[in-house]
Design a protein around this motif. Structure first.
Motif, PDB file in Angstrom:
ATOM      1  N   GLU A  58       0.513  -1.815   0.092  1.00 20.56           N
ATOM      2  CA  GLU A  58       0.055  -0.595   0.020  1.00 20.56           C
ATOM      3  C   GLU A  58       1.024   1.283   0.152  1.00 20.56           C
ATOM      4  OE1 GLU A  58      -2.631   0.469   3.035  1.00 20.56           O
ATOM      5  OE2 GLU A  58      -4.475  -0.642   2.172  1.00 20.56           O
ATOM      6  N   TYR A  88       1.283   8.947   2.567  1.00 24.26           N
ATOM      7  CA  TYR A  88      -0.047   7.066   3.181  1.00 24.26           C
ATOM      8  C   TYR A  88      -0.933   8.492   4.244  1.00 24.26           C
ATOM      9  CZ  TYR A  88      -0.883   2.857   4.667  1.00 24.26           C
ATOM     10  OH  TYR A  88      -1.975   1.827   4.538  1.00 24.26           O
ATOM     11  N   HIS A  97      -5.976   4.311   8.128  1.00 28.75           N
ATOM     12  CA  HIS A  97      -7.832   4.414   7.764  1.00 28.75           C
ATOM     13  C   HIS A  97      -7.957   2.852   9.347  1.00 28.75           C
ATOM     14  CE1 HIS A  97      -5.655   2.590   4.536  1.00 28.75           C
ATOM     15  NE2 HIS A  97      -6.226   1.820   4.356  1.00 28.75           N
ATOM     16  N   HIS A 128      -4.728   0.570   9.544  1.00 23.75           N
ATOM     17  CA  HIS A 128      -3.392   0.199   8.590  1.00 23.75           C
ATOM     18  C   HIS A 128      -2.614   1.277   8.528  1.00 23.75           C
ATOM     19  CE1 HIS A 128      -4.348  -2.946   5.558  1.00 23.75           C
ATOM     20  NE2 HIS A 128      -3.771  -3.167   6.655  1.00 23.75           N
ATOM     21  N   GLU A 182      -9.931  -0.884   8.346  1.00 20.88           N
ATOM     22  CA  GLU A 182     -10.635  -1.510   7.699  1.00 20.88           C
ATOM     23  C   GLU A 182     -11.034  -3.054   8.543  1.00 20.88           C
ATOM     24  OE1 GLU A 182      -7.776  -3.345   4.358  1.00 20.88           O
ATOM     25  OE2 GLU A 182      -7.047  -1.161   3.901  1.00 20.88           O
TER      26      GLU A 182
END
Ligand SMILES: [Zn+2]
Ligand SMILES: [Zn+2]
Ligand SMILES: [Zn+2]
Length: 347
Positions: free
Chosen positions: A197, A305, A308, A294, A310
């Motif tokens: 990511e 970056y 968040h 994350h 999930e």
């Protein structure tokens, strides 16, 4: 003939088949839950503190409105009147280095290392069943503060490269204890999903001079996948959801991690968590789920970056195809998941 849709994740090289031909209503996936009930022997319940190691962090009630007093425990001493405890896991996957040399002695040739780090359990409430879907906002504020306190402490350790904060709910989702709890694993390398990511969001930033997650906050608000929105957060079902009823919570203010969350933002995050987790519980009969944060800890990620949360409901089983290919089949399109969650959502 109608083709199923192939969708790729926003960032990851990961594909999902949105299987509309096999599409099911999310409620068809809900299972009859076996009530686990309370056990007098629950080691996380008040009165059983001696069954657990000394806490690294305890929140105690304070006379002031909403405030807590923070402490820890040593040896045989245990606090009784706590509102939240954070304890080392009795069976840790990662454990602190016994001597300084051990922390240095990892990943030398990138194929071997000591599982050096920390593995902790946050007991979110003295009440056994106070999961985020049922919890009071004040308790979730304390939980988020505890996430923040532990992240601040663990991320400064020289041998810690990543801190994963996550929650397993229900035995089908891997929770071995039914008492409301979260877990934290501080580890000596950045795991693959995170580094993928980060790499992809860096590439996006270099190309567009914008953060991909800031763009997602903006774009997904205008799709059928959007679930809810408030002053500080946006919630949506991701375009290439690999789990039925999956959703993500994104902060609107750009930041690589939540160490700088303000008091006001924490309150709104707690409310967002409560509303969305309760909507999920009501939509599919309190399903088992996992959630995970994350985030990024190194300075260089600052611009590109964006932390968040999930949320992965566990409503299907990954079998031979998923396990052998890393390609997923999701029978609940995220646009349907979003609609179902909105139906059961209320303030
Ligand atoms: Zn309990
Ligand atoms: Zn951003
Ligand atoms: Zn992510």
């Amino acid at each position: 003939m109608i083709y199923n849709e192939l969708r790729r994740d926003y960032l990851l090289e990961r594909w999902v088949v949105i299987a509309t031909e096999r599409a099911r209503r999310p409620t068809d996936l809900s299972k009859q839950r076996v009530e686990q009930g309370k056990f007098a022997s629950c080691p996380l319940c008040p009165g059983n503190e001696n069954m657990t190691p000394p806490a690294v962090l305890v929140y105690l009630p304070n006379s002031g409105e909403g405030n807590v007093k923070k402490d820890s425990e040593q040896n045989d001493f245990r606090h009784k009147n706590w509102v939240l405890r954070c304890i080392p896991n009795l069976f840790p996957a990662f454990s602190p280095p016994r001597q300084e040399a051990d922390a240095d002695h990892i990943m030398k040739d990138n194929t071997y290392g000591y599982a050096v780090g920390h593995h902790e359990v946050i007991i979110e409430s003295p009440n056994h069943a106070d999961h985020p879907a049922n919890a009071k906002t004040q308790q979730l504020i304390q939980l988020i503060n505890a996430y923040k306190d532990r992240l601040a402490e663990l991320s400064t350790k020289p041998y810690v490269k990543y801190v994963q904060i996550f929650r397993n709910h229900g035995s089908d989702a891997g929770a071995s204890l039914s008492h409301a709890h979260s877990q934290i694993i501080a580890m000596p390398f950045t795991p693959k999903i995170l580094s993928d990511e980060m790499t992809a969001s860096k590439t996006y930033y270099e190309r567009h001079k914008r953060c991909v997650f800031c763009d997602l906050v903006d774009q997904e608000t205008r799709t059928l996948r959007h679930i809810m929105d408030n002053e500080h957060f946006t919630v949506f079902s991701p375009y290439a959801s690999i789990h039925p009823m999956e959703f993500w919570v994104l902060p609107k203010r750009h930041s690589p991690n939540f160490l700088d969350l303000t008091e006001g933002e924490i309150r709104v995050f707690a409310e967002t968590l409560k509303i969305t987790m309760r909507a999920l519980k009501d939509a599919v009969n309190d399903p088992p789920y996992n959630y995970g944060f994350h985030l990024a800890l190194n300075r260089e990620t600052q611009e590109y970056y964006h932390w968040h949360l999930e949320v992965y409901p566990k409503l299907t089983m990954w079998a031979g195809f998923e396990k052998s290919t890393g390609v997923y089949i999701n029978t609940v399109p995220p646009e349907v998941a979003s609609a179902e969650l909105k139906k059961t959502m209320h303030n």
